[in-house]
Write a protein that holds these residues in place. Structure first.
Motif, PDB file in Angstrom:
ATOM      1  N   ALA A  81      38.346  62.524  54.005  1.00  0.00           N
ATOM      2  CA  ALA A  81      39.406  63.326  53.637  1.00  0.00           C
ATOM      3  C   ALA A  81      40.585  62.247  52.935  1.00  0.00           C
ATOM      4  N   THR A  82      40.754  61.053  53.371  1.00  0.00           N
ATOM      5  CA  THR A  82      41.796  60.417  52.684  1.00  0.00           C
ATOM      6  C   THR A  82      41.335  59.425  51.434  1.00  0.00           C
ATOM      7  N   LEU A  83      40.085  59.661  51.052  1.00  0.00           N
ATOM      8  CA  LEU A  83      39.713  58.741  49.792  1.00  0.00           C
ATOM      9  C   LEU A  83      40.570  58.661  48.749  1.00  0.00           C
ATOM     10  N   GLN A  84      40.933  59.905  48.202  1.00  0.00           N
ATOM     11  CA  GLN A  84      41.927  59.881  47.053  1.00  0.00           C
ATOM     12  C   GLN A  84      43.348  59.009  47.470  1.00  0.00           C
ATOM     13  N   ARG A  85      43.795  59.219  48.624  1.00  0.00           N
ATOM     14  CA  ARG A  85      45.367  58.649  49.058  1.00  0.00           C
ATOM     15  C   ARG A  85      45.066  56.961  49.161  1.00  0.00           C
ATOM     16  N   ASP A  86      43.688  56.718  49.597  1.00  0.00           N
ATOM     17  CA  ASP A  86      43.338  55.404  49.878  1.00  0.00           C
ATOM     18  C   ASP A  86      43.293  54.774  48.476  1.00  0.00           C
ATOM     19  N   LEU A  87      42.256  55.307  47.689  1.00  0.00           N
ATOM     20  CA  LEU A  87      42.398  54.884  46.278  1.00  0.00           C
ATOM     21  C   LEU A  87      43.646  54.627  45.584  1.00  0.00           C
ATOM     22  N   ALA A  88      44.425  55.624  45.519  1.00  0.00           N
ATOM     23  CA  ALA A  88      45.777  55.619  44.952  1.00  0.00           C
ATOM     24  C   ALA A  88      46.703  54.437  45.544  1.00  0.00           C
ATOM     25  N   TRP A  89      46.583  54.392  46.850  1.00  0.00           N
ATOM     26  CA  TRP A  89      47.488  53.246  47.645  1.00  0.00           C
ATOM     27  C   TRP A  89      46.789  51.885  47.157  1.00  0.00           C
ATOM     28  N   ILE A  90      45.680  51.679  47.152  1.00  0.00           N
ATOM     29  CA  ILE A  90      45.121  50.328  46.476  1.00  0.00           C
ATOM     30  C   ILE A  90      45.783  50.132  45.130  1.00  0.00           C
ATOM     31  N   ARG A  91      45.016  51.047  44.274  1.00  0.00           N
ATOM     32  CA  ARG A  91      45.344  50.789  42.964  1.00  0.00           C
ATOM     33  C   ARG A  91      46.709  50.544  42.443  1.00  0.00           C
ATOM     34  N   ARG A  92      47.675  51.217  43.291  1.00  0.00           N
ATOM     35  CA  ARG A  92      49.305  51.160  43.086  1.00  0.00           C
ATOM     36  C   ARG A  92      49.549  49.672  43.292  1.00  0.00           C
ATOM     37  N   HIS A  93      49.033  48.863  44.130  1.00  0.00           N
ATOM     38  CA  HIS A  93      49.367  47.472  44.598  1.00  0.00           C
ATOM     39  C   HIS A  93      48.324  46.458  43.622  1.00  0.00           C
ATOM     40  N   VAL A  94      47.482  46.968  42.757  1.00  0.00           N
ATOM     41  CA  VAL A  94      46.726  45.943  42.022  1.00  0.00           C
ATOM     42  C   VAL A  94      47.894  45.247  41.087  1.00  0.00           C
ATOM     43  N   GLY A  95      48.378  45.672  40.304  1.00  0.00           N
ATOM     44  CA  GLY A  95      49.535  44.791  39.521  1.00  0.00           C
ATOM     45  C   GLY A  95      48.717  44.153  38.493  1.00  0.00           C
ATOM     46  N   ASP A  96      48.985  42.844  38.346  1.00  0.00           N
ATOM     47  CA  ASP A  96      48.148  41.940  37.505  1.00  0.00           C
ATOM     48  C   ASP A  96      46.859  41.140  38.030  1.00  0.00           C
ATOM     49  N   ALA A  97      46.581  41.658  39.163  1.00  0.00           N
ATOM     50  CA  ALA A  97      45.342  41.162  39.798  1.00  0.00           C
ATOM     51  C   ALA A  97      44.088  41.112  38.978  1.00  0.00           C
ATOM     52  N   PHE A  98      43.186  40.116  39.142  1.00  0.00           N
ATOM     53  CA  PHE A  98      41.889  40.509  38.427  1.00  0.00           C
ATOM     54  C   PHE A  98      40.876  41.104  39.607  1.00  0.00           C
ATOM     55  N   VAL A  99      40.998  42.293  39.479  1.00  0.00           N
ATOM     56  CA  VAL A  99      40.294  43.110  40.405  1.00  0.00           C
ATOM     57  C   VAL A  99      39.813  44.525  39.700  1.00  0.00           C
ATOM     58  N   THR A 100      38.574  44.807  40.118  1.00  0.00           N
ATOM     59  CA  THR A 100      38.265  46.361  39.777  1.00  0.00           C
ATOM     60  C   THR A 100      38.164  47.136  41.160  1.00  0.00           C
ATOM     61  N   VAL A 101      38.666  48.314  41.080  1.00  0.00           N
ATOM     62  CA  VAL A 101      38.564  49.181  42.373  1.00  0.00           C
ATOM     63  C   VAL A 101      37.676  50.439  42.029  1.00  0.00           C
ATOM     64  N   THR A 102      36.596  50.511  42.656  1.00  0.00           N
ATOM     65  CA  THR A 102      35.474  51.600  42.315  1.00  0.00           C
ATOM     66  C   THR A 102      35.210  52.458  43.136  1.00  0.00           C
ATOM     67  N   ASP A 103      35.346  53.685  43.236  1.00  0.00           N
ATOM     68  CA  ASP A 103      34.803  54.719  44.277  1.00  0.00           C
ATOM     69  C   ASP A 103      33.420  54.521  44.281  1.00  0.00           C
ATOM     70  N   MET A 104      32.784  54.426  45.341  1.00  0.00           N
ATOM     71  CA  MET A 104      31.390  54.183  45.426  1.00  0.00           C
ATOM     72  C   MET A 104      30.592  55.320  46.319  1.00  0.00           C
ATOM     73  N   THR A 105      31.407  56.073  46.816  1.00  0.00           N
ATOM     74  CA  THR A 105      31.330  57.359  47.959  1.00  0.00           C
ATOM     75  C   THR A 105      29.671  57.953  47.485  1.00  0.00           C
ATOM     76  N   ALA A 106      29.624  58.299  46.315  1.00  0.00           N
ATOM     77  CA  ALA A 106      28.136  58.963  46.239  1.00  0.00           C
ATOM     78  C   ALA A 106      27.048  58.248  46.012  1.00  0.00           C
ATOM     79  N   SER A 107      27.286  56.798  45.681  1.00  0.00           N
ATOM     80  CA  SER A 107      26.118  55.883  45.648  1.00  0.00           C
ATOM     81  C   SER A 107      25.282  55.909  46.956  1.00  0.00           C
ATOM     82  N   GLU A 108      25.859  56.062  48.254  1.00  0.00           N
ATOM     83  CA  GLU A 108      25.208  55.713  49.472  1.00  0.00           C
ATOM     84  C   GLU A 108      25.233  56.668  50.542  1.00  0.00           C
ATOM     85  N   ALA A 109      24.215  56.951  51.041  1.00  0.00           N
ATOM     86  CA  ALA A 109      24.308  57.660  52.133  1.00  0.00           C
ATOM     87  C   ALA A 109      24.686  56.902  53.379  1.00  0.00           C
TER      88      ALA A 109
END
Length: 816
Positions: A556-584
């Motif tokens: 239920a909080t996935l979109q919130r959590d993605l937004a919080w992380i991406r907001r703070h990435v800034g210039d960091a050399f990082v990728t943030v990927t939603d992998m929810t559907a890839s694994e049971a």
């Protein structure tokens, strides 16, 4: 034509009560250079025809807080602006025609009193005294709220607009926004058609208060704002001699509300099956302005028939107006507030589900403070736009769901009530396997999740009640199987976020309160905090490699959590990927779980090789998985992360191996009752962005000496100053009553808080709940020395309190 500015700090789209409230409150905070754009005229969409009911009691503490603010604001607004708002605190009565509805009203009254609302249960005789025209022979109970009332929606809006103008806001009518511009993930401006003249306004912030047009406005910005309008009906009688001033009356069991105004009765309805508008695939007409929809007396007649029996004087009263107008509804009957998760400085305040007048004062205040401070002023997760899943903007989904959501406003608000429309959107790879084995599904964030498993001779549907529902014994069996043997849960709905790159560890160290710079294969339980020490996210972080981490969060909080992380990435050399559907995710839990795992995999599951808080890559059946040694039920167990294409096979292998071990398929209701016994916190109930991590009892997951992280200063300050409240676990001594949430906590006879979440502890033998108790300067011993009770529907029940988990307080079972 009014000349538009070339630039502004804020552009507010929509001149209904919500847009004018946001403008008014921003101006009160000292914001200047604000433009409010209305496509036609102020109030011309939905606001002008609202019934104007202003109630204070809502479904949760903070929603009640906002509604109370609204009522107080409208009382003083006339003196401030000189515009008569029609605000009249005539009180309100809600009557119950069934014992179940009476239970709901009494539980709501308890919650209201705990949050400062003056509310009282009244007898049938008192109902008749306050509303003499009402037939009360079958009334089972009622509550009365003396400071509820009603107002004039148009004048309230005009008063807010005048207050905004006096603060420097420019209000421009006949100005339609045609496009929203953005750059690098941030709003930059809007294109406007003002009387046929195109214009552009560069701006820092855009606020979507467009009412039933908000879905389309969101689409311009690439933001999902799921809502759909429905036809909403009411009638107004001719003047009735001797009617007298009356309180607002709600008879939810007959889907009706009544409002006396100037000697007339307004009768409105929230019928069980609504009529979406406009028809599927058609847009709202371009020239829609102060419009009414065609009458449909056949649709309204069943409501009117009951109303005439309920209030016989209506039989002789002529109908002055039969009104039908559109109101917008969201998929979960809660409005939207806050900043869009995928576009910075794009804000929303819309989707008010026919309670816009009573909600907009508080919503405008809260959003203005959010924009000012950069974070919500208090917990607003109930209405946070970040709860929205992108698929929910689908128009067919919204059309079908809206038929149900309008009627749910006055339906019984039973615990665990499930939506029945627009279901089956997101399914686990083993959905059909579970369905064949008796699963009864609920929905969270669009996911179909097995809530409980029916026996072969049992109906596969809910029978709702405030007492023990028809699945209570099923939950008990599943719960005890996890405590005594082995159970399997499908938790594929977990949100899964991969954070990867050279700076991944540094980013997560700054975001997380715990130390996540651990060796590969380790799992860390942590929170992400805001600067106040409040909890933004509750998660586990698994280190996959030197530069890759898997974050597991509630679905239920996935979109919130993605937004919080991406907001703070800034210039960091990082990728943030939603992998929810890839694994049971298949969770094998219970004291015999190791025995089962050893039957389906050659891996070593011993404490020496795979201790608690680690994961291992394993072979399982003919496939592979990651076995995470963690638990949300308080038992030995593993969460198995399996590639979605192999999940069905792995499930089959586990099920076959489990035949000789009495493996029990378990649902989310059993998961919740197990976690409540162990006092594990649930985000959105027990822990929110308003709750300090130390007061939530989660200090063990905070490593302040690891270096700087968001919220560290607040943690150190709280440690220095001491706790002002604590999260306490309660067990009712009487094994019969049930706890859900919002029941009042009494300490030595005084209400001090509410239960944040509750369930039945089948192992402990009674209902168990969590809740915060104020205790400034007190020791643990002093907190526990008091006498505690929990008030349930007006009845006080003795409770035992604990600051340690009542089940397995030393966590020996999860580490077995």
């Amino acid at each position: 034509m009014t000349a538009l500015p070339a630039s502004a700090r804020v552009v507010i789209i929509g001149g209904g009560v919500a847009g004018c409230s946001v403008a008014y409150h921003l101006a009160k905070l000292g914001w200047t250079d604000i433009v409010l754009l209305e496509r036609k005229q102020l109030t011309s969409g939905t606001t002008w025809h609202a019934a104007g009911l202003i109630g204070q009691l809502r479904a949760s503490a903070n929603m009640t807080r906002l509604a109370k603010y609204t009522a107080d604001l409208y009382v003083k607004l006339e003196d401030e602006t000189g515009i008569a708002t029609g605000m009249r605190q005539c009180g309100s009565i809600s009557v119950a025609l069934t014992t179940e509805r009476r239970e709901e009203l009494l539980r709501s009254a308890t919650m209201g009193r705990a949050n400062g609302v003056e509310v009282e249960e009244i007898s049938v005789a008192e109902v008749k005294e306050r509303y003499p025209h009402l037939e009360t022979a079958d009334v089972a109970g009622a509550v009365y709220i003396p400071r509820d009332g009603q107002g004039d929606p148009t004048n309230i809006t005009q008063a807010l607009a005048r207050g905004a103008r006096s603060g420097g806001v420019r209000v421009v009518e006949n100005a339609k926004v045609t496009a929203i511009r953005s750059e690098k993930g941030r709003v930059t401006g809007v294109d406007v058609d003002a009387g046929g003249e195109p214009a552009h306004i560069a701006c820092e912030h855009v606020v979507n208060c467009a009412g039933m047009w908000a879905h389309g406005v969101g689409a311009m910005a690439g933001v999902a704002v799921p809502l759909h309008a429905c036809e909403h009906f009411y009638i107004v009688t001719e003047p009735i001699a001797g009617l007298g001033q009356l309180p607002v009356l709600r008879v939810p069991d007959e889907c009706a509300y009544y409002k006396e105004d100037a000697g007339k009765i307004l009768l409105g309805a929230f019928e069980p099956v609504a009529k979406p508008w406009p028809p599927l695939g058609q847009p709202i007409p371009e020239d829609f302005c102060f419009d009414q929809l065609p009458e449909d007396f056949d649709h309204f007649e069943p409501i009117l028939d009951k109303a005439v029996r309920r209030m016989p004087l209506l039989a002789d009263a002529g109908i002055h107006t039969f009104f039908n107008g559109p109101e917008s509804f969201t998929p979960d009957d809660r409005y939207y507030l806050g900043e869009a998760p995928n576009l910075r400085n794009f804000w929303v305040a819309c989707g008010f589900n026919s309670i816009g007048i009573q909600s907009s004062g508080g919503a405008g205040m809260a959003l203005a403070q959010w924009m000012e401070g950069g974070e919500p002023p208090f917990d607003l997760w109930d209405v946070d736009i970040r709860r929205v899943q992108p698929f929910q903007a689908n128009r067919t989904y919204l059309y079908d769901r809206s038929k149900e959501t309008l009627g749910l406003l006055y339906a019984d608000h039973f615990p665990y009530r499930q939506m029945t429309s627009a279901r089956g959107v997101r399914r686990s790879p083993i959905h059909e396997h579970l369905k064949a084995r008796g699963a009864v599904f609920g929905e969270t964030a669009g996911w179909e999740r097995a809530n409980w498993f029916a026996r072969p001779d049992q109906e596969r549907e809910y029978r709702y009640s405030w007492g023990r529902q028809n699945w209570f014994e099923n939950q008990r069996d599943e719960h005890l199987a996890v405590r005594e043997g082995v159970g399997l849960f499908d938790m594929t709905s977990f949100g899964k976020i991969q954070v990867e790159g050279r700076d991944a560890c540094a980013l997560l160290q700054r975001l997380c309160a715990n130390d996540v710079d651990v060796e590969t294969g380790r799992i860390v339980y942590t929170q992400m905090l805001n600067r106040r020490g409040g909890i933004e996210s509750d998660l586990t972080v698994s280190r996959l490699s030197e530069t890759a981490f898997l974050l597991v969060v509630p679905g239920a909080t996935l979109q919130r959590d993605l937004a919080w992380i991406r907001r703070h990435v800034g210039d960091a050399f990082v990728t943030v990927t939603d992998m929810t559907a890839s694994e049971a995710v298949l969770c094998v839990m219970g004291p015999r779980s190791r025995e089962l795992m050893q039957k389906v995999s050659p891996a070593d599951f011993s404490n020496q090789k795979n201790p608690f808080g680690t994961f291992a890559e394993i072979e399982i059946g003919y496939g592979t998985a990651r076995a995470h040694r963690v638990s949300y039920v308080g038992e030995l167990g593993w969460e198995l992360y399996v590639s979605s294409d192999q999940a069905a096979h792995v499930f089959e292998a586990i099920a076959e191996a489990g035949d000789g071990l009495d493996l029990k398929l378990c649902g989310l209701h059993a998961l919740d009752s197990c976690r409540i016994e162990k006092a594990f916190r649930h985000f959105g109930h027990d822990i929110t962005d308003e709750d300090h991590v130390l007061e939530a009892g989660l200090g063990f997951a905070v490593k302040a000496d690891k270096g700087d992280f968001i919220g560290r200063e607040a943690v150190l300050a709280k440690r220095e100053a001491g706790l002002s409240r604590r999260l306490v676990q309660f067990r009712l001594r009487d094994p019969e009553p049930l706890l859900f949430h919002n029941e009042a906590i009494l300490r030595d006879g005084q209400i001090v808080g509410t239960i944040t979440s509750g369930n039945y502890g089948h192992h402990l033998g009674g209902a168990v709940g969590l809740g915060y108790v104020p205790c400034p300067g007190e020791s643990e011993a002093q907190v526990l020395a008091s006498r505690y009770e929990v008030e349930i529907a007006g009845t006080r029940v003795a409770a035992d309190a604990s600051l340690r988990p009542l089940y397995d307080p030393k966590a020996e079972r999860v580490r077995a």
